[in-house]
Design a protein around this motif. Structure first.
Motif, PDB file in Angstrom:
ATOM      1  N   LYS A 157       0.817  -1.209   0.000  1.00 46.31           N
ATOM      2  CA  LYS A 157       0.000   0.000   0.000  1.00 46.31           C
ATOM      3  C   LYS A 157       0.856   1.267   0.000  1.00 46.31           C
ATOM      4  CE  LYS A 157      -3.622   2.337   2.655  1.00 46.31           C
ATOM      5  NZ  LYS A 157      -4.494   2.266   3.868  1.00 46.31           N
ATOM      6  N   GLY A 158       1.913   1.256   0.796  1.00 49.28           N
ATOM      7  CA  GLY A 158       2.769   2.436   0.863  1.00 49.28           C
ATOM      8  C   GLY A 158       3.395   2.783  -0.472  1.00 49.28           C
ATOM      9  N   TRP A 159       3.839   1.761  -1.196  1.00 49.58           N
ATOM     10  CA  TRP A 159       4.457   2.013  -2.501  1.00 49.58           C
ATOM     11  C   TRP A 159       3.418   2.457  -3.531  1.00 49.58           C
ATOM     12  CZ3 TRP A 159       9.269   2.982  -3.074  1.00 49.58           C
ATOM     13  CH2 TRP A 159      10.217   2.420  -2.191  1.00 49.58           C
ATOM     14  N   TRP A 160       2.177   1.958  -3.429  1.00 50.68           N
ATOM     15  CA  TRP A 160       1.127   2.435  -4.334  1.00 50.68           C
ATOM     16  C   TRP A 160       0.815   3.910  -4.089  1.00 50.68           C
ATOM     17  CZ3 TRP A 160       0.074   0.288  -8.634  1.00 50.68           C
ATOM     18  CH2 TRP A 160       0.130  -1.105  -8.796  1.00 50.68           C
ATOM     19  N   ILE A 161       0.834   4.323  -2.826  1.00 48.70           N
ATOM     20  CA  ILE A 161       0.608   5.736  -2.504  1.00 48.70           C
ATOM     21  C   ILE A 161       1.737   6.594  -3.079  1.00 48.70           C
ATOM     22  CG2 ILE A 161       0.488   7.409  -0.618  1.00 48.70           C
ATOM     23  CD1 ILE A 161      -0.904   5.280   1.052  1.00 48.70           C
ATOM     24  N   ALA A 162       2.978   6.118  -2.914  1.00 51.04           N
ATOM     25  CA  ALA A 162       4.123   6.858  -3.469  1.00 51.04           C
ATOM     26  C   ALA A 162       4.009   6.970  -4.987  1.00 51.04           C
ATOM     27  CB  ALA A 162       5.416   6.160  -3.081  1.00 51.04           C
TER      28      ALA A 162
END
Length: 786
Positions: free
Chosen positions: A435-440
């Motif tokens: 999820k964190g990388w998708w937000i980035a």
């Protein structure tokens, strides 16, 4: 024993490279003594191979002003102007005696006027203006005789240039006045100019003209011309208080560009070198890497300069400034060698070189191809930069390949920086589908889309060069005072023979004269105003003879005297005689001579500027056979835009070719080397949009280089998976490259600033992004590699 023949082959290669380096050294000695440096900004631009006459016109106009300077000294009255000019000349003569100045004073205005007047005297009867022709045709002989009689016995009216009997109707001064008005010249008989300055104060101007001897460009950065003129102005100011000085001329801009280039070479080149050597010291804490890396850089730059000079004959100053940034790229091979020696001290040097050669060779190939892509556009300046950079990289690579295994015989011990980089490598994250990388990724997409939405293009020709504002302001004011035409806009006139060409010019100048009378333009310069066609000369001679003979007869009858008209030249004034005379000196550049199956000339216009007026001037050529309006500024700007779009397409094609070459070696992992560079390029362009920086050709060229250099980092990380020494080499190399091109962003030349700023963003981003996509290495494979 199996490596002995290979060692011998490497030894032979090392000796062969030594011979090549010595040859470069000999050439360098000759190059700096001959000072073969190009300065003209037009040399950066494409040549008109499809239109030789237009190319010749551009070259002639540029050459005509390339060595000329003009200085205007404005004083309250004529006496003060002459005193100022005398003091100015005296100071320059003293400086000339003390040290040889690179310029001398050329023919004065009054000297040219006297010589030209004497030249034209035999053909005075053949020189009439359109207004004079109308007057002689429509005015009755009695009225003309009354005017002549009044001029003979009445008080002195309009100025005369001859005795009354030689010009009873006073036609010649009127012709000269018309020539002065058409060309914007407003000099009095003493060669002084009466005109208001930019503040509205009435002044009398002394006009001094100078011509440089040799090139005004000096790499030592010393403003020799400017300093001599400053001293002369100081001396003149002592003689005449409240003196105003104006300077203009290509040599002044040339010297300013040379001083700026020298300063930028020092800042960018030596700044880059200092940064590289400092990083090498922090990484390896040894003098051997510093000396050998500096040696590879020195050989790379020297070889690049020599090969460029041999291919192109001269090296442009902007190529030299651009080449200073090469320091930040060419050191990568040496740093990669020493980083590998530090990380694998037990591996034999030749074995280590063989393991490094595929990755280093592929890295050099992609970088060289990216540089050479600059040369695909038909810009001589870009072609020079491409050759300079590709050769410099190749020479640095060959120095590492041929000499480092022989010269580097000691141990390269770990340093605090190398240990820190290894620790950072182990903690650097990898991209995962979380999820964190998708937000980035979403944030990055917003940045890219928003920046691209705000991005605007700018293909202005003036991005290629900048001059000091004070010098530009003086150039503009002198152009206004002297009505100097712009060399960027002119009419190109062509015909099968000289006679037809002069007739076509006359039809054009008739239209321009109407614009001048309306105040739309300040004036124009055309050969046909000073050299009428044979047909026009014959008609004018016959008209003048009829009118003056009739006037002399009637005046003689009224006075009881006999007046004989003087004898004039029997043959018409020819082009050959005119070209050989002093009269043609200010206009010789307008005659292009033979062009294809005919002849060609140029008519220049002094216009205040503005797109509407330029459009109006373009319409003046309509309906005139053989006459073409040329707007070089607009054409070159349009050409820059065309090649910007072409290079964008080439960038996409190059990205595909690079990915194919990566796929051949790395297969399914090829995207890991490619994606960081693509993302860095998109983010760099987006940042330009957010900052309000326009997109121009040099931004696209920087992206081409980013494609070649950024791929190197991915290649090193893929070629040496899990090897902390490869990450050290990437980091030190990226940092030095980033500093080098970051300093290039400080350039006062807009094109180099745009180039450096794009790479400042791109190199930093690709360094941050590359390790995010590095492949995972199992712990047992990492331990075995260590």
């Amino acid at each position: 024993m199996t490596d002995v023949p290979r060692w011998r082959g490497w030894r032979a290669l090392a000796w062969l490279w030594l011979v090549a380096v010595l040859a470069v050294g000999v050439h360098q000695w000759r190059f700096w003594h001959e000072s073969r440096l190009e300065s003209d900004v037009l040399a950066l631009l494409p040549r008109d191979a499809h239109d030789p006459a237009l190319a010749d016109a551009t070259r002639r106009i540029a050459d005509a002003s390339a060595r000329n300077m003009v200085v205007l000294l404005g004083a309250a009255d004529a006496a003060q102007a002459r005193a100022a000019a005398q003091a100015y000349r005296a100071s320059l003569n003293t400086a000339q005696a003390a040290r040889s100045l690179p310029f001398v004073e050329s023919t004065s205005v009054e000297g040219w006027f006297d010589a030209t007047r004497e030249f034209y005297r035999p053909w005075r009867d053949r020189l009439l203006t359109d207004a004079q022709r109308v007057r002689l045709r429509d005015t009755a002989p009695d009225a003309l005789a009354e005017e002549a009689l009044a001029a003979l016995y009445g008080p002195m009216g309009s100025p005369r240039m001859t005795q009354w009997r030689e010009d009873p109707l006073n036609l010649w001064p009127q012709w000269w006045q018309a020539q002065a008005t058409a060309s914007g010249m407003r000099f009095d008989a003493d060669g002084l100019l009466q005109a208001d300055d930019s503040t509205g104060h009435a002044r009398t101007w002394a006009v001094l003209q100078f011509e440089t001897r040799g090139s005004a460009f000096r790499l030592d950065g010393e403003p020799v011309i400017d300093a001599a003129l400053d001293d002369a102005y100081a001396a003149a100011s002592k003689a005449v208080p409240d003196l105003r000085e104006l300077r203009a001329g290509v040599p002044l801009h040339a010297e300013a560009a040379a001083v700026q280039a020298s300063r930028e070479v020092n800042i960018i080149g030596f700044g880059s070198l200092a940064a590289v050597l400092l990083l090498v010291w922090l990484a390896f804490r040894s003098m051997t890497p510093i000396v050998l890396v500096a040696l590879s850089l020195l050989i790379g730059v020297a070889a690049a300069l020599s090969v460029t000079a041999m291919i192109f004959g001269q090296v442009h100053l902007l190529t030299l400034v651009f080449g200073a940034s090469l320091v930040g790229v060419a050191e990568d091979y040496g740093i990669h060698w020493f980083a590998s020696r530090q990380g694998h001290p037990r591996i034999e040097r030749w074995t280590l070189l063989r393991s490094l050669l595929p990755g280093m060779g592929l890295a050099w190939l992609t970088s060289a191809l990216a540089y050479l892509a600059l040369g695909l556009a038909p810009f001589p300046g870009l072609q020079q930069m491409a050759v300079f950079s590709a050769v410099g990289l190749g020479a640095a690579f060959l120095t590492v390949l041929c000499w480092f295994p022989w010269l580097d015989r000691g141990q390269v011990r770990p340093s605090a920086l190398s240990r820190a980089m290894q620790a950072w490598m182990s903690r650097w994250p990898r991209v995962r589908l979380t999820k964190g990388w998708w937000i980035a990724a979403a944030v990055a997409a917003v940045v890219v889309i928003g920046g691209l939405w705000q991005l605007r293009s700018n293909d202005d020709l003036r991005n290629l060069q900048s001059s000091p504002k004070a010098l530009i302001d003086q150039q503009i004011e002198i152009s206004r005072l002297l009505a100097l035409p712009s060399p960027a806009q002119f009419y190109l006139v062509r015909a099968n023979d000289t006679e037809t060409l002069l007739q076509r010019e006359h039809k054009l100048t008739a239209r321009l004269s109407s614009l001048a009378r309306e105040g739309r333009i300040h004036g124009y310069r055309a050969i046909s105003d000073w050299l009428p066609s044979q047909q026009q000369q014959a008609a004018d001679a016959a008209m003048t003879a009829r009118a003056e003979n009739a006037v002399l007869v009637q005046v003689g009858a009224a006075t009881g005297e006999q007046f004989a008209r003087p004898t004039f030249a029997s043959a018409a004034l020819s082009l050959e005689a005119w070209m050989a005379s002093p009269a043609s000196k200010p206009l010789r550049a307008l005659w292009l001579g033979r062009s294809g199956d005919g002849v060609a000339s140029v008519v220049m216009v002094d216009a205040p500027g503005g797109d509407d007026l330029l459009d109006l001037l373009a319409t003046q050529a309509q309906g005139l056979h053989g006459v073409r309006w040329v707007n070089r500024t607009a054409e070159f700007s349009s050409l820059l835009g065309h090649y910007r779009r072409m290079m964008l397409a080439l960038l996409l094609a190059g990205a595909v070719l690079v990915f194919v070459s990566l796929w051949v070696r790395y297969r399914r992992d090829a995207w890991r080397a490619m994606l960081p560079t693509v993302l860095a390029g998109l983010l760099s362009v987006a940042l330009l949009g957010w900052l309000g920086e326009p997109l121009q050709l040099f931004n696209v060229l920087a992206l081409l280089l980013l494609l070649g250099m950024g791929i190197d980092y991915g290649i090193f990380l893929l070629e040496h998976r899990g090897d902390a020494s490869a990450w050290l080499a990437v980091s030190v190399g990226a940092a030095s490259t980033w500093l080098s091109f970051g300093l290039l962003a400080l350039s006062a030349t807009p094109a180099l600033h745009a180039f450096g700023l794009t790479l400042l963003f791109g190199i930093g981003l690709v360094w941050l992004l590359s390790p995010l996509f590095r492949p995972h290495v199992p712990p047992h494979a990492q331990a075995a590699h260590d």
